[in-house]
Write a protein that holds these residues in place. Sequence first.
Motif, short mmCIF file in Angstrom:
data_model
loop_
_atom_site.label_atom_id
_atom_site.label_comp_id
_atom_site.label_asym_id
_atom_site.label_seq_id
_atom_site.Cartn_x
_atom_site.Cartn_y
_atom_site.Cartn_z
N LEU A 166 0.83 -1.20 0.00
CA LEU A 166 0.00 0.00 0.00
C LEU A 166 0.86 1.25 0.00
N SER A 167 1.87 1.30 0.86
CA SER A 167 2.73 2.48 0.92
C SER A 167 3.49 2.69 -0.39
N GLU A 168 3.86 1.61 -1.06
CA GLU A 168 4.53 1.72 -2.35
C GLU A 168 3.56 2.30 -3.39
N TRP A 169 2.31 1.88 -3.33
CA TRP A 169 1.28 2.40 -4.24
C TRP A 169 1.03 3.88 -3.98
N VAL A 170 0.92 4.24 -2.72
CA VAL A 170 0.73 5.64 -2.35
C VAL A 170 1.91 6.48 -2.82
N ALA A 171 3.11 5.97 -2.65
CA ALA A 171 4.31 6.72 -3.06
C ALA A 171 4.36 6.90 -4.57
N SER A 172 3.97 5.86 -5.32
CA SER A 172 3.99 5.98 -6.78
C SER A 172 2.97 7.02 -7.24
N ARG A 173 1.84 7.06 -6.57
CA ARG A 173 0.82 8.06 -6.90
C ARG A 173 1.33 9.46 -6.56
N ALA A 174 2.00 9.60 -5.42
CA ALA A 174 2.51 10.90 -5.02
C ALA A 174 3.55 11.41 -6.02
N THR A 175 4.42 10.54 -6.48
CA THR A 175 5.43 10.93 -7.45
C THR A 175 4.78 11.42 -8.74
N ALA A 176 3.81 10.67 -9.23
CA ALA A 176 3.12 11.05 -10.46
C ALA A 176 2.32 12.32 -10.29
N LEU A 177 1.67 12.47 -9.14
CA LEU A 177 0.84 13.66 -8.91
C LEU A 177 1.70 14.91 -8.77
N GLU A 178 2.83 14.77 -8.10
CA GLU A 178 3.74 15.91 -7.98
C GLU A 178 4.27 16.34 -9.34
N GLN A 179 4.57 15.38 -10.20
CA GLN A 179 5.02 15.71 -11.54
C GLN A 179 3.89 16.37 -12.34
N PHE A 180 2.69 15.85 -12.20
CA PHE A 180 1.54 16.40 -12.92
C PHE A 180 1.34 17.86 -12.58
N TYR A 181 1.30 18.18 -11.29
CA TYR A 181 1.07 19.57 -10.90
C TYR A 181 2.32 20.43 -11.10
N GLY A 182 3.49 19.80 -11.14
CA GLY A 182 4.69 20.55 -11.44
C GLY A 182 4.75 21.01 -12.88
N GLU A 183 4.13 20.25 -13.77
CA GLU A 183 4.16 20.55 -15.20
C GLU A 183 2.93 21.32 -15.68
N LEU A 184 1.83 21.24 -14.90
CA LEU A 184 0.58 21.86 -15.33
C LEU A 184 0.31 23.13 -14.52
N ASP A 185 0.05 24.22 -15.22
CA ASP A 185 -0.44 25.43 -14.58
C ASP A 185 -1.96 25.32 -14.57
N ALA A 186 -2.52 24.91 -13.44
CA ALA A 186 -3.96 24.64 -13.37
C ALA A 186 -4.78 25.88 -13.70
N ALA A 187 -4.37 27.02 -13.18
CA ALA A 187 -5.12 28.25 -13.45
C ALA A 187 -5.11 28.58 -14.93
N ALA A 188 -3.95 28.43 -15.58
CA ALA A 188 -3.86 28.72 -17.02
C ALA A 188 -4.68 27.73 -17.82
N PHE A 189 -4.62 26.44 -17.45
CA PHE A 189 -5.42 25.43 -18.14
C PHE A 189 -6.90 25.79 -18.08
#
Length: 229
Positions: free
Chosen positions: A188-211
């Motif tokens: 479970l913790s490995e799954w949570v960590a993989s999601r966190a890594t992907a989510l951090e990259q997603f928001y790091g690359e996406l300007d939500a307000a601009a989108f």
Amino acid sequence: MRQWAGAFNARDLAGTPVGDATIRRGVLFRSGKPEAWLPQGWQDAAADGARRVIDLRDPRELREPISGAEAAGVRYESMPIEDPDDSEFRELMVPYMMHPDQYRDYLRLFGDRVAAAVARIANAGPGTVVCCSAGRDRTGLVTGLLLRALGASPATLLAADELATRTINERHRVSNHPYESFRPEPALSEWVASRATALEQFYGELDAAAFLREHGVVVEPAREWLFDE
């Protein structure tokens, strides 16, 4: 917030920090599928301030009718953010989107729909419940885009994702899901960590307000009802 009878992965987002503000109690909620709610669950939700449920799923995903909403004075709204028949979606995400590493492709395929859902929530007013099937990915994506555009930090959104992921995992301990199963530790913790890594990259690359601006969405109306003074 009380436990809504029959509901799972349901929570009030009160106390969530968004920039210099904090979401107030009883104005924005998220949840798993509302057809699981018992009639008393709808009454519970209404007592906690719920006035409308915005369901992000395709209507074909409902396996039973919504029962109890009208009696509780809660409006049910269907606002699907994907087309299950889209060939590329089926190729990339069958049986469904289940990880933040798919969010970028999801927005590429269904950006207009996702943005429209964010706009609906921003203008809905207090008492809004956002839901999908598990209350994890589609719900997390739409509420995350809104809150990020309003100033929420990636850390706040990662914490929300971890809570949703761990909560639905507990449901899988006792439920018979066709595609997912209970993950014990350390899986479970490995799954949570993989999601966190992907989510951090997603928001790091996406300007939500601009989108959202590019899709004609103005999120500022949400400030009028979301936050404590």
